[in-house]
Design a protein around this motif. Structure first.
Motif, PDB file in Angstrom:
ATOM      1  N   TYR A  29      22.951   7.838  14.267  1.00  0.00           N
ATOM      2  CA  TYR A  29      23.561   7.966  12.944  1.00  0.00           C
ATOM      3  C   TYR A  29      22.638   8.756  12.016  1.00  0.00           C
ATOM      4  N   GLN A  30      21.354   8.428  12.033  1.00  0.00           N
ATOM      5  CA  GLN A  30      20.393   9.115  11.175  1.00  0.00           C
ATOM      6  C   GLN A  30      20.266  10.602  11.541  1.00  0.00           C
ATOM      7  N   ALA A  31      20.427  10.926  12.814  1.00  0.00           N
ATOM      8  CA  ALA A  31      20.278  12.307  13.273  1.00  0.00           C
ATOM      9  C   ALA A  31      21.589  13.103  13.209  1.00  0.00           C
ATOM     10  N   ALA A  32      22.698  12.429  12.911  1.00  0.00           N
ATOM     11  CA  ALA A  32      24.003  13.094  12.895  1.00  0.00           C
ATOM     12  C   ALA A  32      24.003  14.239  11.882  1.00  0.00           C
ATOM     13  N   GLU A  33      24.678  15.297  12.263  1.00  0.00           N
ATOM     14  CA  GLU A  33      24.692  16.486  11.416  1.00  0.00           C
ATOM     15  C   GLU A  33      25.981  16.649  10.620  1.00  0.00           C
ATOM     16  N   ASP A  35      29.666  14.569   8.809  1.00  0.00           N
ATOM     17  CA  ASP A  35      30.328  13.319   8.429  1.00  0.00           C
ATOM     18  C   ASP A  35      31.210  12.808   9.563  1.00  0.00           C
ATOM     19  N   ALA A  36      31.827  13.715  10.298  1.00  0.00           N
ATOM     20  CA  ALA A  36      32.689  13.311  11.415  1.00  0.00           C
ATOM     21  C   ALA A  36      31.875  12.600  12.491  1.00  0.00           C
ATOM     22  N   ARG A  38      28.970  11.028  12.017  1.00  0.00           N
ATOM     23  CA  ARG A  38      28.554   9.735  11.454  1.00  0.00           C
ATOM     24  C   ARG A  38      29.710   8.736  11.480  1.00  0.00           C
ATOM     25  N   HIS A  39      30.922   9.221  11.198  1.00  0.00           N
ATOM     26  CA  HIS A  39      32.096   8.347  11.220  1.00  0.00           C
ATOM     27  C   HIS A  39      32.310   7.791  12.624  1.00  0.00           C
ATOM     28  N   GLN A  40      32.213   8.636  13.642  1.00  0.00           N
ATOM     29  CA  GLN A  40      32.392   8.198  15.031  1.00  0.00           C
ATOM     30  C   GLN A  40      31.343   7.152  15.407  1.00  0.00           C
ATOM     31  N   ILE A  41      30.112   7.375  15.016  1.00  0.00           N
ATOM     32  CA  ILE A  41      29.031   6.433  15.323  1.00  0.00           C
ATOM     33  C   ILE A  41      29.262   5.121  14.585  1.00  0.00           C
ATOM     34  N   ALA A  42      29.741   5.195  13.342  1.00  0.00           N
ATOM     35  CA  ALA A  42      30.044   3.976  12.585  1.00  0.00           C
ATOM     36  C   ALA A  42      31.128   3.163  13.284  1.00  0.00           C
TER      37      ALA A  42
END
Length: 63
Positions: A29-33, A35-36, A38-42
């Protein structure tokens, strides 16, 4: 080892596995580039949390 000790050990093992999964998801999540991403990881974090709660409630029902 008593049944109680076995149950506690397996519970601890399960918790350690979940903790490791949470750590990996948080790092992703922290390394995600985007919003999409980060949303998937969430969403994956939510699934993991749901599994953890299901395990807790199942254990309580068995007591």
């Amino acid at each position: 080892m008593s049944t109680f000790d076995t149950e506690m050990a397996s519970s601890t093992d399960s918790s350690a596995t979940v903790d490791e999964e949470v750590r990996r998801l948080y790092e992703r999540y922290q390394a995600a580039e985007s919003d999409a991403e980060r949303h998937q990881i969430a969403l994956e974090m939510g699934e993991l949390d749901g599994r953890r709660h299901a395990e807790i409630y199942a254990a309580l029902e068995d007591e």
